[in-house]
Design a protein around this motif. Structure first.
Motif, PDB file in Angstrom:
ATOM      1  N   SER A 212      -9.070   4.386  10.507  1.00 48.14           N
ATOM      2  CA  SER A 212      -8.036   3.859   9.623  1.00 48.14           C
ATOM      3  C   SER A 212      -6.664   4.296  10.127  1.00 48.14           C
ATOM      4  O   SER A 212      -6.518   5.339  10.776  1.00 48.14           O
ATOM      5  CB  SER A 212      -8.258   4.366   8.191  1.00 48.14           C
ATOM      6  N   GLU A 213      -5.648   3.504   9.818  1.00 43.99           N
ATOM      7  CA  GLU A 213      -4.313   3.784  10.354  1.00 43.99           C
ATOM      8  C   GLU A 213      -3.711   5.048   9.764  1.00 43.99           C
ATOM      9  O   GLU A 213      -3.089   5.848  10.464  1.00 43.99           O
ATOM     10  CB  GLU A 213      -3.401   2.584  10.082  1.00 43.99           C
ATOM     11  N   THR A 214      -3.882   5.235   8.445  1.00 40.95           N
ATOM     12  CA  THR A 214      -3.338   6.409   7.768  1.00 40.95           C
ATOM     13  C   THR A 214      -4.423   7.053   6.911  1.00 40.95           C
ATOM     14  O   THR A 214      -5.481   6.465   6.658  1.00 40.95           O
ATOM     15  CB  THR A 214      -2.160   6.032   6.851  1.00 40.95           C
ATOM     16  N   VAL A 215      -4.134   8.270   6.444  1.00 39.46           N
ATOM     17  CA  VAL A 215      -5.065   8.957   5.547  1.00 39.46           C
ATOM     18  C   VAL A 215      -5.240   8.155   4.263  1.00 39.46           C
ATOM     19  O   VAL A 215      -6.342   8.054   3.722  1.00 39.46           O
ATOM     20  CB  VAL A 215      -4.566  10.383   5.253  1.00 39.46           C
ATOM     21  N   GLY A 216      -4.154   7.556   3.770  1.00 36.15           N
ATOM     22  CA  GLY A 216      -4.253   6.717   2.584  1.00 36.15           C
ATOM     23  C   GLY A 216      -5.202   5.551   2.797  1.00 36.15           C
ATOM     24  O   GLY A 216      -6.038   5.237   1.939  1.00 36.15           O
TER      25      GLY A 216
ATOM     26  N   LEU B 113      -9.225  14.446   9.490  1.00 38.17           N
ATOM     27  CA  LEU B 113      -8.147  13.454   9.593  1.00 38.17           C
ATOM     28  C   LEU B 113      -6.766  14.102   9.627  1.00 38.17           C
ATOM     29  O   LEU B 113      -5.862  13.606  10.302  1.00 38.17           O
ATOM     30  CB  LEU B 113      -8.208  12.489   8.402  1.00 38.17           C
ATOM     31  N   CYS B 114      -6.599  15.205   8.887  1.00 45.34           N
ATOM     32  CA  CYS B 114      -5.272  15.813   8.716  1.00 45.34           C
ATOM     33  C   CYS B 114      -5.062  17.061   9.555  1.00 45.34           C
ATOM     34  O   CYS B 114      -3.927  17.524   9.705  1.00 45.34           O
ATOM     35  CB  CYS B 114      -5.058  16.193   7.239  1.00 45.34           C
ATOM     36  N   GLY B 115      -6.135  17.619  10.074  1.00 44.50           N
ATOM     37  CA  GLY B 115      -6.042  18.890  10.784  1.00 44.50           C
ATOM     38  C   GLY B 115      -6.818  19.954  10.035  1.00 44.50           C
ATOM     39  O   GLY B 115      -6.895  19.940   8.800  1.00 44.50           O
ATOM     40  N   CYS B 116      -7.369  20.913  10.770  1.00 44.35           N
ATOM     41  CA  CYS B 116      -8.264  21.901  10.169  1.00 44.35           C
ATOM     42  C   CYS B 116      -7.564  22.835   9.198  1.00 44.35           C
ATOM     43  O   CYS B 116      -8.215  23.547   8.429  1.00 44.35           O
ATOM     44  CB  CYS B 116      -8.972  22.712  11.258  1.00 44.35           C
ATOM     45  N   ASP B 117      -6.223  22.847   9.204  1.00 38.21           N
ATOM     46  CA  ASP B 117      -5.497  23.729   8.289  1.00 38.21           C
ATOM     47  C   ASP B 117      -5.223  23.064   6.941  1.00 38.21           C
ATOM     48  O   ASP B 117      -4.655  23.681   6.049  1.00 38.21           O
ATOM     49  CB  ASP B 117      -4.175  24.176   8.915  1.00 38.21           C
ATOM     50  N   TRP B 118      -5.646  21.794   6.784  1.00 34.83           N
ATOM     51  CA  TRP B 118      -5.368  21.087   5.532  1.00 34.83           C
ATOM     52  C   TRP B 118      -6.183  21.677   4.387  1.00 34.83           C
ATOM     53  O   TRP B 118      -7.355  22.034   4.556  1.00 34.83           O
ATOM     54  CB  TRP B 118      -5.708  19.599   5.661  1.00 34.83           C
ATOM     55  N   SER B 119      -5.562  21.748   3.223  1.00 34.48           N
ATOM     56  CA  SER B 119      -6.268  22.158   2.010  1.00 34.48           C
ATOM     57  C   SER B 119      -5.668  21.427   0.826  1.00 34.48           C
ATOM     58  O   SER B 119      -4.477  21.088   0.834  1.00 34.48           O
ATOM     59  CB  SER B 119      -6.156  23.677   1.784  1.00 34.48           C
ATOM     60  N   PRO B 120      -6.460  21.172  -0.198  1.00 31.91           N
ATOM     61  CA  PRO B 120      -5.907  20.572  -1.411  1.00 31.91           C
ATOM     62  C   PRO B 120      -5.027  21.575  -2.144  1.00 31.91           C
ATOM     63  O   PRO B 120      -5.074  22.785  -1.870  1.00 31.91           O
ATOM     64  CB  PRO B 120      -7.162  20.233  -2.224  1.00 31.91           C
ATOM     65  N   ALA B 121      -4.238  21.070  -3.066  1.00 30.45           N
ATOM     66  CA  ALA B 121      -3.419  21.966  -3.889  1.00 30.45           C
ATOM     67  C   ALA B 121      -4.267  22.622  -4.972  1.00 30.45           C
ATOM     68  O   ALA B 121      -3.998  23.759  -5.397  1.00 30.45           O
ATOM     69  CB  ALA B 121      -2.277  21.183  -4.528  1.00 30.45           C
ATOM     70  N   GLU B 122      -5.313  21.893  -5.410  1.00 24.36           N
ATOM     71  CA  GLU B 122      -6.160  22.382  -6.493  1.00 24.36           C
ATOM     72  C   GLU B 122      -7.473  21.610  -6.463  1.00 24.36           C
ATOM     73  O   GLU B 122      -7.521  20.461  -6.028  1.00 24.36           O
ATOM     74  CB  GLU B 122      -5.449  22.147  -7.830  1.00 24.36           C
TER      75      GLU B 122
ATOM     76  N   ARG C  87       2.317  12.742  -0.259  1.00 24.99           N
ATOM     77  CA  ARG C  87       2.840  12.584   1.112  1.00 24.99           C
ATOM     78  C   ARG C  87       1.730  12.677   2.157  1.00 24.99           C
ATOM     79  O   ARG C  87       1.862  12.143   3.260  1.00 24.99           O
ATOM     80  CB  ARG C  87       3.919  13.631   1.400  1.00 24.99           C
ATOM     81  N   ASP C  88       0.615  13.333   1.797  1.00 26.44           N
ATOM     82  CA  ASP C  88      -0.499  13.429   2.747  1.00 26.44           C
ATOM     83  C   ASP C  88      -1.109  12.063   3.040  1.00 26.44           C
ATOM     84  O   ASP C  88      -1.706  11.867   4.103  1.00 26.44           O
ATOM     85  CB  ASP C  88      -1.584  14.360   2.201  1.00 26.44           C
ATOM     86  N   LEU C  89      -0.969  11.119   2.114  1.00 27.19           N
ATOM     87  CA  LEU C  89      -1.521   9.780   2.330  1.00 27.19           C
ATOM     88  C   LEU C  89      -0.834   9.058   3.481  1.00 27.19           C
ATOM     89  O   LEU C  89      -1.402   8.137   4.067  1.00 27.19           O
ATOM     90  CB  LEU C  89      -1.387   8.938   1.053  1.00 27.19           C
ATOM     91  N   GLU C  90       0.390   9.464   3.801  1.00 28.26           N
ATOM     92  CA  GLU C  90       1.163   8.792   4.840  1.00 28.26           C
ATOM     93  C   GLU C  90       0.864   9.319   6.236  1.00 28.26           C
ATOM     94  O   GLU C  90       1.345   8.773   7.227  1.00 28.26           O
ATOM     95  CB  GLU C  90       2.653   8.941   4.546  1.00 28.26           C
ATOM     96  N   ARG C  91       0.077  10.364   6.340  1.00 23.79           N
ATOM     97  CA  ARG C  91      -0.241  10.928   7.655  1.00 23.79           C
ATOM     98  C   ARG C  91      -0.986   9.906   8.511  1.00 23.79           C
ATOM     99  O   ARG C  91      -1.880   9.217   8.038  1.00 23.79           O
ATOM    100  CB  ARG C  91      -1.111  12.178   7.510  1.00 23.79           C
TER     101      ARG C  91
END
Length: 366
Positions: free
Chosen positions: A121-125, A185-194, A230-234
């Motif tokens: 997919s083009e973006t995470v979104g 998709l975002c990198g191994c350092d990605w985490s949710p806020a909650e 903003r993570d959806l735009e990655r």
């Protein structure tokens, strides 16, 4: 052993024959029937049991399944068998977060064709919209939903099978697996806020914090990842537009003709919307791009009216919350759209013949 009974589109196999819990393998281009699920992430059950020093084969057979099915993530089984297997796994390992351990072993490829589409997919979104729109081709048990409000995304997963066994374990595993997919998709350092979890707090909470690397709130009404919009735009690194088009075409063939499994599709849609109270027949018809009378006609053709389906799902959600969480009756009533706990109690008594309090107590001592 092969059995040709059941839906003509499926080949049925079992190791320890049980007509109520067959394991099935879908043929090419076949539509997955309601109540069935590709093993996918669940193939990690066997290695997780081995980590506890247990032979997985006897446990899998006790659930009525052939251990050889777990060699292929595309194998399809009834959720009744998978739920029973997870219950057995929790019992024999004495690990109340077994589902989390299964999910954290998964990768984006554990999500099958849908995971591959997410990769391209083009973006995470776009990837998450692909997950929401297409998971039903390989999973007729869990349903994802994606909402955005005030710069925050809620990615929720719900289990929508009546009297679903081990729904809490499935939710834990799904959340853990989707976090791994998002990290790919975002990198191994990605985490949710909650992270919101629909279960009572387990004895060991540290495994949740270690995997999600985020605050975890238990006793919630849904399994939900919360993260910034903003993570959806990655952009997704390495996405191939040609591969994406091929995958979309293949997935399209697996969805079946319009109207196929219509009442189950309505259930999937309502499972996440009932708790947000955007579930009138008019709302649902609009989402399906049809007139309300057309919706009613299609449902009657499937043998069930709209009100009956919504009541069935409310009963299902109520049972999951009463069994898996410590939510009060007032909280459960509010989740289901009742203005007062007394109205919810009357409805629950109509559905089950018991008050919700009596049902919860009986379940705890059953």
């Amino acid at each position: 052993m092969t059995n040709q009974n059941g839906p003509p589109s499926l080949r049925v196999r079992w190791d320890n024959p049980s007509p109520t819990l067959p394991a099935v393998v879908a043929g090419p281009g076949r539509v997955l029937p309601p109540g069935f699920i590709q093993l996918g992430v669940a193939t990690e059950i066997a290695p997780t049991l081995r980590e506890f020093g247990l032979d997985p084969n006897p446990v899998i057979r006790e659930a009525g399944l052939d251990p050889r099915l777990f060699d292929d993530g595309a194998s399809v089984v009834p959720y009744a068998a998978l739920g029973r297997l997870l219950t057995l796994c929790v019992d024999c390992t004495h690990c109340s977060h077994f589902g989390l351990l299964v999910g954290q072993r998964a990768t984006i490829l554990s999500l099958g064709l849908v995971g591959r589409l997410m990769q391209h997919s083009e973006t995470v979104g776009d990837a998450l919209h692909a997950l929401v729109a297409n998971l039903s081709i390989q999973d007729r048990v869990t349903v994802p939903a994606l909402t955005t409000s005030d710069g925050t995304v809620l990615l929720s997963i719900a289990v929508y099978q009546p009297a679903a066994e081990s729904a809490d374990q499935v939710a834990d595993g799904a959340l853990a697996a989707i976090v791994n997919a998002l990290r790919s998709l975002c990198g191994c350092d990605w985490s949710p806020a909650e992270v919101l979890v629909p279960r009572t707090p387990p004895a060991a909470r540290e495994p949740y914090w270690r995997h999600f690397r985020a605050p975890v709130r238990f006793n919630h009404e849904s399994a939900t990842l919360v993260f910034p919009a903003r993570d959806l735009e990655r952009r997704v690194a390495g996405a191939d537009p040609m591969m994406r088009a091929l995958l979309e075409e293949r997935i399209g063939h697996l969805k079946g003709p319009p109207g196929c499994e219509f009442s189950d599709d309505v259930r999937r849609l309502l499972r996440t919307r009932l708790t947000s109270h955007r579930c009138s027949a008019d709302d649902t018809a609009e989402l399906l791009a049809m007139h309300r009378r057309t919706l009613s006609r299609h449902l009657k053709g499937n043998g069930m009216g709209y009100r009956a389906i919504t009541n069935e799902l409310r009963f299902e959600i109520a049972r999951q919350l009463l069994q898996d969480t410590q939510a009060s009756l007032a909280q459960v009533a509010a989740v289901l759209g009742y203005s007062e706990a007394s109205a919810f109690t009357r409805a629950f008594r109509r559905w089950s013949g018991q008050t919700p309090t009596a049902w919860r107590v009986e379940g705890q001592h059953g």
